[in-house]
Design a protein around this motif. Structure first.
Motif, short mmCIF file in Angstrom:
data_model
loop_
_atom_site.label_atom_id
_atom_site.label_comp_id
_atom_site.label_asym_id
_atom_site.label_seq_id
_atom_site.Cartn_x
_atom_site.Cartn_y
_atom_site.Cartn_z
N UNK A 118 -0.49 88.07 -21.19
CA UNK A 118 -1.81 88.39 -20.64
C UNK A 118 -2.79 87.32 -21.11
N UNK A 119 -3.75 86.94 -20.22
CA UNK A 119 -4.74 85.91 -20.52
C UNK A 119 -6.11 86.58 -20.72
N UNK A 120 -6.83 86.15 -21.78
CA UNK A 120 -8.14 86.71 -22.12
C UNK A 120 -9.19 85.61 -22.18
N UNK A 121 -10.45 85.97 -21.85
CA UNK A 121 -11.60 85.09 -22.03
C UNK A 121 -12.55 85.78 -23.01
N UNK A 122 -12.94 85.06 -24.08
CA UNK A 122 -13.82 85.63 -25.09
C UNK A 122 -15.09 84.78 -25.18
N UNK A 123 -16.25 85.41 -24.85
CA UNK A 123 -17.51 84.68 -24.82
C UNK A 123 -18.13 84.59 -26.21
N UNK A 124 -18.91 83.53 -26.41
CA UNK A 124 -19.51 83.28 -27.73
C UNK A 124 -20.48 84.38 -28.13
N UNK A 125 -21.13 85.05 -27.14
CA UNK A 125 -22.10 86.09 -27.46
C UNK A 125 -21.47 87.45 -27.69
N UNK B 208 -13.09 89.62 -21.72
CA UNK B 208 -12.47 90.28 -20.58
C UNK B 208 -11.03 89.84 -20.44
N UNK B 209 -10.22 90.72 -19.86
CA UNK B 209 -8.83 90.41 -19.54
C UNK B 209 -8.79 89.80 -18.14
N UNK B 210 -8.21 88.61 -18.03
CA UNK B 210 -8.15 87.95 -16.73
C UNK B 210 -7.01 88.55 -15.91
N UNK B 211 -5.78 88.53 -16.46
CA UNK B 211 -4.65 89.07 -15.72
C UNK B 211 -3.40 89.10 -16.61
N UNK B 212 -2.49 90.03 -16.27
CA UNK B 212 -1.16 90.04 -16.87
C UNK B 212 -0.21 89.24 -15.98
N UNK B 213 0.82 88.64 -16.62
CA UNK B 213 1.81 87.90 -15.85
C UNK B 213 3.12 87.89 -16.64
N UNK B 214 4.23 87.48 -16.02
CA UNK B 214 5.51 87.42 -16.72
C UNK B 214 6.37 86.29 -16.16
N UNK C 201 4.44 76.18 -15.02
CA UNK C 201 4.49 77.49 -14.37
C UNK C 201 3.06 78.02 -14.31
N UNK C 202 2.64 78.54 -13.19
CA UNK C 202 1.28 79.04 -13.11
C UNK C 202 0.94 79.58 -11.73
N UNK C 203 -0.30 79.95 -11.60
CA UNK C 203 -0.78 80.49 -10.33
C UNK C 203 -2.31 80.58 -10.39
N UNK C 204 -2.93 80.99 -9.31
CA UNK C 204 -4.37 81.27 -9.30
C UNK C 204 -4.58 82.71 -9.78
N UNK C 205 -5.49 82.89 -10.76
CA UNK C 205 -5.79 84.22 -11.30
C UNK C 205 -7.19 84.65 -10.86
N UNK C 206 -7.28 85.78 -10.19
CA UNK C 206 -8.54 86.31 -9.67
C UNK C 206 -9.09 87.35 -10.66
N UNK C 207 -10.33 87.14 -11.14
CA UNK C 207 -10.97 88.10 -12.04
C UNK C 207 -11.49 89.26 -11.20
N UNK C 208 -10.87 90.43 -11.37
CA UNK C 208 -11.24 91.59 -10.56
C UNK C 208 -10.65 92.83 -11.19
N UNK C 209 -11.29 93.97 -10.93
CA UNK C 209 -10.74 95.24 -11.39
C UNK C 209 -9.87 95.89 -10.31
N UNK C 210 -9.73 95.23 -9.17
CA UNK C 210 -9.02 95.84 -8.04
C UNK C 210 -7.51 95.76 -8.19
#
Length: 543
Positions: free
Chosen positions: A100-107, A111-117, A10-19
């Motif tokens: 919800x999917x998150x990306x956490x940088x080493x430095x 950021x939150x990529x997107x919510x999904x269900x 199960x999945x989709x393309x997730x666009x990183x955006x605040x819109x």
């Protein structure tokens, strides 16, 4: 033979955006029997392009029927793809799942990529399973006997424990006396060794330190990324000892000018062009976080040791580094050969322009006296005011290159310079007579040289006629174009004649256009005419 693995994706393309941040329906479901095969798979994009996934970790947060889970995902950096396989326990919780999917940088950024269900359906085989409860009721008398025995055993154990504690206390008292004796002995040894304690002690002798970095006055320097913020935004900076243990905090208003203090936590003003919050914090604060408009961003290793004042040496050369506030006088013994303050130019780049001195500051320079130059060349000395006291327009300025001194941009005349100008002026007055060519029958009289003096006066000349001519009327000479009078009509002069009679006078003209020098009238036709009365200023000329 390679192991054959199969997955239900199960999945989709997730666009990183605040819109758009509404939860995405994955339009599918897993089964409670999809054990180790239920896989979430996402292609990460930004601006319709694959998003780079280097130097980070991805994690997913799942919340469903009677469970909450946060776990790490697998990252395919080449495909910009994130995957996660639901574990055996999670897949058993049928029903709707929010995630919800998150990306956490080493430095430290995240950021939150997107919510999904999506949904986990209960398989038929799992619907037939019932929970069996076993209940066993014992006879009350059995329970009574059991508790009495337990209490008796407990009483015996407590008595034994008390006796054991008494024996241990006796032993501890004996040991304490021995330790006290040893402590006294060690204290006497430390006193005899003249050793300094870690804090609160006073040195009474010489302290020698052979390390190149001998002594530092330091603090914990805080630097936490907050990004660009608008004026008036409240930025909370909080310190902690772990990602879950937080302590003191301060609230800083963007655009303010005051340092905000809470105990050992001090945060400097944050401007609209500042991307980091900076300040001081205890070194025990291994974590910091910012809270802006309800969004928390924690980070580690943001408080580091910073040396404010350093005492040390480079080889045999001692140094003191740091901005120091001196409360008291600094005295230099003039009997010592090297007594004084100087700036070392040994390491300066040849193209570097610099100005160094002593003065008054309130953030920026207010006043200063010093020297300036380029590389190892000294160009000037100055006593000036303002933010740039080393400029000629702002100071008493001595230019060593031109040997000229100026005051606020105006050159100051020296005694030698003034005398040189006076001597030059004197020499200009000693001009030779420039002879005139006589014409129309006029001749020189009294053995004189008929001509004029041209004395420089700036960009003009003072012209003074000389000599005698015979008594006649008419144009007797022509002045050069450079020495014409600054007039618009005939320049008239009353001239004397060589006669004792007051009536014997002449009238002389100089034409300002063509330069004709003319006798227009005479009183005697036999007495010579003098040109000494002709004095005028010329037009401006190029000097």
């Amino acid at each position: 033979m390679a192991e054959n693995k199969v997955y239900k994706d199960l999945g989709t393309e997730l666009e990183i955006s605040s819109a758009h941040q509404n939860s995405i329906d994955l339009k599918g479901s897993f089964s409670t029997q999809d054990i180790k095969t239920a896989r979430l798979i996402f292609d990460i994009e930004k601006d319709k392009m694959p998003f780079p996934l280097s130097s980070l970790t991805a994690s997913v947060y799942l919340k469903g029927n009677n469970f909450v889970l946060q776990d790490t995902c697998s990252v395919n950096r080449e495909l910009s793809q994130v995957t996660y396989i639901l574990d055996d326990d999670t897949i058993k919780h049928h029903g709707a799942v929010q995630a919800e999917l998150y990306l956490r940088y080493n430095q430290g950024q995240s950021l939150s990529v997107h919510k999904f269900h999506f949904t986990i359906d209960q398989a038929l085989i799992d619907q037939d399973l019932d929970v069996i409860y076993q209940v066993y009721i014992r006879d009350l008398e059995d329970i009574k006997v059991e508790y009495i025995q337990s209490f008796d055993n407990l009483d015996t154990e407590l008595r034994q424990m008390i006796e054991g504690l008494r024996a241990e206390i006796t032993t501890l008292k004996s040991d304490s006396s021995a330790l006290s004796t040893k402590s006294d002995t060690l204290e006497q040894k430390l006193i005899a060794m003249d050793a300094l304690k870690k804090s609160g002690d006073t040195a009474t002798g010489t302290i020698n330190n052979t390390a190149e970095s001998a002594f530092n006055v330091s603090c914990g320097y805080l630097r936490h990324y907050v990004g660009l913020q608008q004026a008036g935004t409240i930025v909370r900076i909080q310190i902690g000892t772990s990602s879950s243990k937080w302590g003191d905090y301060v609230d800083v208003t963007v655009g303010g000018t005051e340092v905000v203090i809470n105990g050992d936590l001090r945060v400097n003003p944050i401007s609209t062009s500042t991307t980091y919050a900076t300040g001081l914090a205890p070194l025990t604060a291994t974590w910091t976080k910012s809270i802006i408009n309800g969004v928390e961003k924690p980070a580690s290793n943001t408080v580091t040791l910073k040396n404010l004042l350093e005492f040390g040496r480079n080889g045999e050369k001692p140094f003191i580094k740091g901005s120091v506030e001196l409360d008291g006088a600094m005295t230099f013994d003039i009997s010592k050969t090297n007594s004084g303050i100087y700036y070392d130019a040994s390491n300066v780049a040849e193209s570097l322009s610099w100005a160094r001195g002593s003065g008054v500051r309130s953030g920026d320079r207010l006043a200063e006296m010093g020297i300036s130059g380029v590389g190892k060349t000294i160009n000037s000395a100055y006593i000036g005011t303002g933010a740039a006291p080393y400029l000629k327009a702002n100071s008493l300025f001595i230019d060593f290159r031109t040997k000229v001194m100026s005051l606020f941009g105006i050159d100051i005349e020296t005694v030698l310079g003034s005398q040189a100008k006076i001597d030059t002026f004197k020499r200009s007055m000693n001009t030779a007579t420039i002879p005139l060519t006589l014409k129309n029958g006029f001749t020189a009289q009294n053995s004189s040289v008929v001509g004029y003096l041209a004395i420089p006066l700036g960009n003009r000349y003072l012209v003074w006629g000389k000599g005698w001519i015979n008594a006649a009327t008419g144009v007797f000479a022509t002045m050069p174009a450079a020495f014409l009078p600054d007039e618009i009509y005939q320049t008239a002069f009353a001239g004397a004649q060589q006669s004792s009679s007051a009536a014997n006078q002449s009238n002389l003209y100089v034409n300002p256009t063509n330069g004709n020098f003319e006798v227009v009238a005479i009183g005697s036709t036999t007495a010579a005419v003098s040109l000494a009365s002709v004095i005028y200023i010329t037009k401006e000329v190029s000097v």
